[in-house]
Design a protein around this motif. Structure first.
Motif, PDB file in Angstrom:
ATOM      1  N   VAL A  83      60.030  42.960  78.579  1.00 60.04           N
ATOM      2  CA  VAL A  83      60.881  43.908  79.302  1.00 60.04           C
ATOM      3  C   VAL A  83      62.314  43.883  78.778  1.00 60.04           C
ATOM      4  O   VAL A  83      62.927  44.935  78.540  1.00 60.04           O
ATOM      5  CB  VAL A  83      60.870  43.607  80.813  1.00 60.04           C
ATOM      6  CG1 VAL A  83      61.879  44.496  81.550  1.00 60.04           C
ATOM      7  CG2 VAL A  83      59.481  43.818  81.392  1.00 60.04           C
ATOM      8  N   ALA A  84      62.868  42.687  78.573  1.00 57.28           N
ATOM      9  CA  ALA A  84      64.293  42.567  78.256  1.00 57.28           C
ATOM     10  C   ALA A  84      64.595  42.608  76.763  1.00 57.28           C
ATOM     11  O   ALA A  84      65.644  43.117  76.362  1.00 57.28           O
ATOM     12  CB  ALA A  84      64.833  41.267  78.851  1.00 57.28           C
ATOM     13  N   GLU A  89      58.517  48.389  71.496  1.00 53.07           N
ATOM     14  CA  GLU A  89      57.636  48.157  70.352  1.00 53.07           C
ATOM     15  C   GLU A  89      56.324  48.919  70.520  1.00 53.07           C
ATOM     16  O   GLU A  89      55.597  48.708  71.505  1.00 53.07           O
ATOM     17  CB  GLU A  89      57.389  46.669  70.173  1.00 53.07           C
ATOM     18  CG  GLU A  89      58.659  45.914  69.810  1.00 53.07           C
ATOM     19  CD  GLU A  89      58.451  44.419  69.608  1.00 53.07           C
ATOM     20  OE1 GLU A  89      59.421  43.741  69.249  1.00 53.07           O
ATOM     21  OE2 GLU A  89      57.319  43.936  69.809  1.00 53.07           O
ATOM     22  N   PRO A  90      55.983  49.797  69.568  1.00 47.92           N
ATOM     23  CA  PRO A  90      54.851  50.707  69.761  1.00 47.92           C
ATOM     24  C   PRO A  90      53.475  50.076  69.605  1.00 47.92           C
ATOM     25  O   PRO A  90      52.481  50.658  70.028  1.00 47.92           O
ATOM     26  CB  PRO A  90      55.072  51.771  68.677  1.00 47.92           C
ATOM     27  CG  PRO A  90      55.781  51.028  67.577  1.00 47.92           C
ATOM     28  CD  PRO A  90      56.688  50.063  68.294  1.00 47.92           C
ATOM     29  N   ASP A  91      53.402  48.896  68.989  1.00 45.24           N
ATOM     30  CA  ASP A  91      52.109  48.281  68.739  1.00 45.24           C
ATOM     31  C   ASP A  91      52.056  46.841  69.235  1.00 45.24           C
ATOM     32  O   ASP A  91      51.401  45.990  68.643  1.00 45.24           O
ATOM     33  CB  ASP A  91      51.782  48.336  67.244  1.00 45.24           C
ATOM     34  CG  ASP A  91      51.499  49.762  66.782  1.00 45.24           C
ATOM     35  OD1 ASP A  91      50.656  50.420  67.416  1.00 45.24           O
ATOM     36  OD2 ASP A  91      52.135  50.220  65.818  1.00 45.24           O
ATOM     37  N   THR A  92      52.774  46.580  70.315  1.00 45.59           N
ATOM     38  CA  THR A  92      52.746  45.256  70.943  1.00 45.59           C
ATOM     39  C   THR A  92      52.102  45.369  72.315  1.00 45.59           C
ATOM     40  O   THR A  92      52.558  46.118  73.173  1.00 45.59           O
ATOM     41  CB  THR A  92      54.157  44.676  71.087  1.00 45.59           C
ATOM     42  OG1 THR A  92      54.711  44.472  69.782  1.00 45.59           O
ATOM     43  CG2 THR A  92      54.131  43.341  71.818  1.00 45.59           C
ATOM     44  N   ALA A 115      56.564  47.925  88.237  1.00 44.53           N
ATOM     45  CA  ALA A 115      57.019  49.194  87.654  1.00 44.53           C
ATOM     46  C   ALA A 115      57.836  49.002  86.384  1.00 44.53           C
ATOM     47  O   ALA A 115      58.252  49.993  85.770  1.00 44.53           O
ATOM     48  CB  ALA A 115      57.839  49.967  88.679  1.00 44.53           C
ATOM     49  N   ASP A 116      58.077  47.765  85.968  1.00 43.42           N
ATOM     50  CA  ASP A 116      58.956  47.499  84.832  1.00 43.42           C
ATOM     51  C   ASP A 116      58.244  47.423  83.489  1.00 43.42           C
ATOM     52  O   ASP A 116      58.887  47.156  82.464  1.00 43.42           O
ATOM     53  CB  ASP A 116      59.753  46.214  85.079  1.00 43.42           C
ATOM     54  CG  ASP A 116      60.785  46.391  86.174  1.00 43.42           C
ATOM     55  OD1 ASP A 116      61.558  47.366  86.096  1.00 43.42           O
ATOM     56  OD2 ASP A 116      60.806  45.582  87.112  1.00 43.42           O
ATOM     57  N   VAL A 117      56.926  47.605  83.462  1.00 37.91           N
ATOM     58  CA  VAL A 117      56.179  47.680  82.204  1.00 37.91           C
ATOM     59  C   VAL A 117      55.236  48.876  82.288  1.00 37.91           C
ATOM     60  O   VAL A 117      55.118  49.520  83.333  1.00 37.91           O
ATOM     61  CB  VAL A 117      55.370  46.384  81.923  1.00 37.91           C
ATOM     62  CG1 VAL A 117      56.287  45.182  81.792  1.00 37.91           C
ATOM     63  CG2 VAL A 117      54.322  46.155  82.999  1.00 37.91           C
ATOM     64  N   TYR A 261      49.406  45.388  79.068  1.00 41.20           N
ATOM     65  CA  TYR A 261      50.570  46.217  79.337  1.00 41.20           C
ATOM     66  C   TYR A 261      51.436  46.285  78.080  1.00 41.20           C
ATOM     67  O   TYR A 261      51.259  45.514  77.131  1.00 41.20           O
ATOM     68  CB  TYR A 261      51.367  45.701  80.542  1.00 41.20           C
ATOM     69  CG  TYR A 261      51.982  44.330  80.402  1.00 41.20           C
ATOM     70  CD1 TYR A 261      53.221  44.146  79.783  1.00 41.20           C
ATOM     71  CD2 TYR A 261      51.353  43.204  80.942  1.00 41.20           C
ATOM     72  CE1 TYR A 261      53.797  42.884  79.673  1.00 41.20           C
ATOM     73  CE2 TYR A 261      51.923  41.945  80.846  1.00 41.20           C
ATOM     74  CZ  TYR A 261      53.146  41.791  80.221  1.00 41.20           C
ATOM     75  OH  TYR A 261      53.715  40.542  80.113  1.00 41.20           O
ATOM     76  N   MET A 262      52.381  47.242  78.090  1.00 43.14           N
ATOM     77  CA  MET A 262      53.317  47.434  76.980  1.00 43.14           C
ATOM     78  C   MET A 262      54.735  47.480  77.535  1.00 43.14           C
ATOM     79  O   MET A 262      54.937  47.530  78.758  1.00 43.14           O
ATOM     80  CB  MET A 262      53.003  48.736  76.238  1.00 43.14           C
ATOM     81  CG  MET A 262      51.582  48.839  75.719  1.00 43.14           C
ATOM     82  SD  MET A 262      51.259  50.400  74.836  1.00 43.14           S
ATOM     83  CE  MET A 262      52.041  50.035  73.241  1.00 43.14           C
ATOM     84  N   GLY A 263      55.711  47.483  76.642  1.00 38.45           N
ATOM     85  CA  GLY A 263      57.102  47.518  77.054  1.00 38.45           C
ATOM     86  C   GLY A 263      57.464  48.808  77.774  1.00 38.45           C
ATOM     87  O   GLY A 263      56.824  49.849  77.582  1.00 38.45           O
ATOM     88  N   PRO A 264      58.507  48.787  78.602  1.00 34.18           N
ATOM     89  CA  PRO A 264      58.848  49.946  79.431  1.00 34.18           C
ATOM     90  C   PRO A 264      59.384  51.148  78.671  1.00 34.18           C
ATOM     91  O   PRO A 264      59.348  52.266  79.175  1.00 34.18           O
ATOM     92  CB  PRO A 264      59.914  49.392  80.383  1.00 34.18           C
ATOM     93  CG  PRO A 264      60.523  48.247  79.638  1.00 34.18           C
ATOM     94  CD  PRO A 264      59.403  47.641  78.855  1.00 34.18           C
ATOM     95  N   ARG A 265      59.860  50.945  77.434  1.00 36.94           N
ATOM     96  CA  ARG A 265      60.438  52.060  76.687  1.00 36.94           C
ATOM     97  C   ARG A 265      59.595  52.459  75.470  1.00 36.94           C
ATOM     98  O   ARG A 265      60.088  53.104  74.552  1.00 36.94           O
ATOM     99  CB  ARG A 265      61.873  51.713  76.251  1.00 36.94           C
ATOM    100  CG  ARG A 265      62.805  51.441  77.421  1.00 36.94           C
ATOM    101  CD  ARG A 265      64.255  51.819  77.101  1.00 36.94           C
ATOM    102  NE  ARG A 265      64.765  51.165  75.914  1.00 36.94           N
ATOM    103  CZ  ARG A 265      65.399  49.995  75.901  1.00 36.94           C
ATOM    104  NH1 ARG A 265      65.595  49.351  77.049  1.00 36.94           N
ATOM    105  NH2 ARG A 265      65.840  49.465  74.771  1.00 36.94           N
ATOM    106  N   VAL A 266      58.335  52.100  75.482  1.00 36.11           N
ATOM    107  CA  VAL A 266      57.428  52.541  74.420  1.00 36.11           C
ATOM    108  C   VAL A 266      57.300  54.058  74.488  1.00 36.11           C
ATOM    109  O   VAL A 266      57.151  54.637  75.567  1.00 36.11           O
ATOM    110  CB  VAL A 266      56.040  51.883  74.588  1.00 36.11           C
ATOM    111  CG1 VAL A 266      55.021  52.512  73.644  1.00 36.11           C
ATOM    112  CG2 VAL A 266      56.131  50.388  74.337  1.00 36.11           C
ATOM    113  N   ALA A 267      57.377  54.723  73.346  1.00 38.73           N
ATOM    114  CA  ALA A 267      57.286  56.179  73.299  1.00 38.73           C
ATOM    115  C   ALA A 267      55.960  56.658  73.889  1.00 38.73           C
ATOM    116  O   ALA A 267      54.921  56.012  73.731  1.00 38.73           O
ATOM    117  CB  ALA A 267      57.416  56.658  71.858  1.00 38.73           C
TER     118      ALA A 267
END
Length: 331
Positions: A83-84, A89-92, A115-117, A261-267
């Motif tokens: 998260v931080a 990262e698009p493939d993590t 809700a953060d991921v 799950y993936m990061g919150p800002r993944v496209a």
């Protein structure tokens, strides 16, 4: 598995340009997808990432999946890191289970919530179970509950993990059926389910609360008896003969969803690419074979696609938060 990653498109464009210009070009490296195991090697999180890794290999995917181990806080370190520090990262991917959702509900992941991921896909389901030694006087779950009601000191539960985790919660739900409070229940935590079963075989504990998949592997030894699975209905395969807790009069279920799950800002395009891959996996007979070989089960409709999984996670965290308050575990 279908769509080509954005980085691979870049490589293709560069190759075309180089050929057209008859020039010598240095191609950018395509980073392999990474699956973060939020624990030490071994255990359910590791199994989840390795199952995804194996599925990609058998499907002939060009890029291998790399595993990275990031233990700490039953998933808290990995959650906070993604998260931080690695939010886009698009493939993590990061493995999670229902135990992760319980930890979120209990506030063990710090300031971050569900809700953060971005919850992207589920691979398999598992279910809780209660087991005893094969020579135990407890033949059914009713026998165990009766023994607890008569004298809670007679039954020491063992499980992987600590007080408040999902295996402890399964034992506490059984004890509650005997009107034994969670503070009165006797419990000892071990470093994983394997150690708990070793203690059970040695007679150091009288019952183990854990997952059906790990218990199924122990059945071959002939040293344990599974009293109940904590599923809505009987499970197929090796545990088809084991009754549910509900069949025995106790409304206890504990489904375990394993996924990512993936990061919150993944496209959005990258998120949808991975979501589609997991949906295709669910429909693949080859993947069903891989999943069954690990003693795992199909994911139900509640977590079949990314949207359903996101809704399931949020609802489950709310339900676990209420349960945590009942057992004095809320933050």
């Amino acid at each position: 598995m279908g769509q080509v990653p954005a980085a691979a498109h870049v490589v293709r464009i560069v190759r075309i340009a180089c050929a057209a210009l008859a020039a010598s070009c240095a191609l950018p490296a395509v980073a392999a997808p990474e699956c973060i195991v939020p624990a030490k090697p071994g255990g359910g999180f590791d199994l989840t990432c390795k199952l995804a890794q194996r599925a990609r290999q058998e499907a002939g995917m060009a890029e291998p999946m790399r595993l990275a181990y990031l233990p700490g806080g039953i998933g808290a370190v990995a959650y906070n890191t993604v998260v931080a520090q690695r939010p886009a990262e698009p493939d993590t991917l990061v493995a999670f289970s229902s135990g992760s959702l319980l930890a979120l509900a209990e506030g063990k992941f710090g300031k971050y919530g569900a809700a953060d991921v971005r919850w992207v896909g589920a691979l398999a389901a598992d279910y809780g179970m209660i087991a005893v030694r094969a020579d135990s006087p407890y033949q059914t779950l009713k026998d165990l509950v009766a023994a607890l009601a008569a004298d809670p000191d007679r039954v020491l539960f063992g499980a992987g993990g600590t007080i408040g985790n999902q295996d402890w919660m399964k034992a506490a739900l059984v004890a509650r059926q005997a009107r034994v409070g969670y503070k009165r229940m006797r419990f000892v935590g071990f470093e994983g389910g394997g150690e708990a079963f070793t203690a059970l075989r040695a007679g150091d504990v009288q019952a183990v609360s854990g997952d059906a998949s790990e218990a199924a592997m122990q059945l071959a030894t002939g040293n344990i008896r599974i009293l109940a699975v904590l599923a809505e209905q009987r499970l197929p395969g090796r545990l088809a003969g084991v009754p549910t807790a509900r069949e025995q009069g106790y409304d206890i279920t504990w489904p375990v969803v394993r996924g990512f799950y993936m990061g919150p800002r993944v496209a959005q395009a990258d998120y949808q690419r991975w979501a589609a891959r997991f949906e295709r996996l669910q429909a693949s007979p080859d993947f069903a074979r891989l999943r069954a070989a690990q003693g795992l089960y199909p994911v139900g409709p509640a977590a079949m696609d990314a949207a359903a999984l996101d809704a399931y996670v949020r609802q489950t965290v709310q339900r676990y938060a209420a349960l945590a308050r009942e057992f004095g575990l809320a933050r």
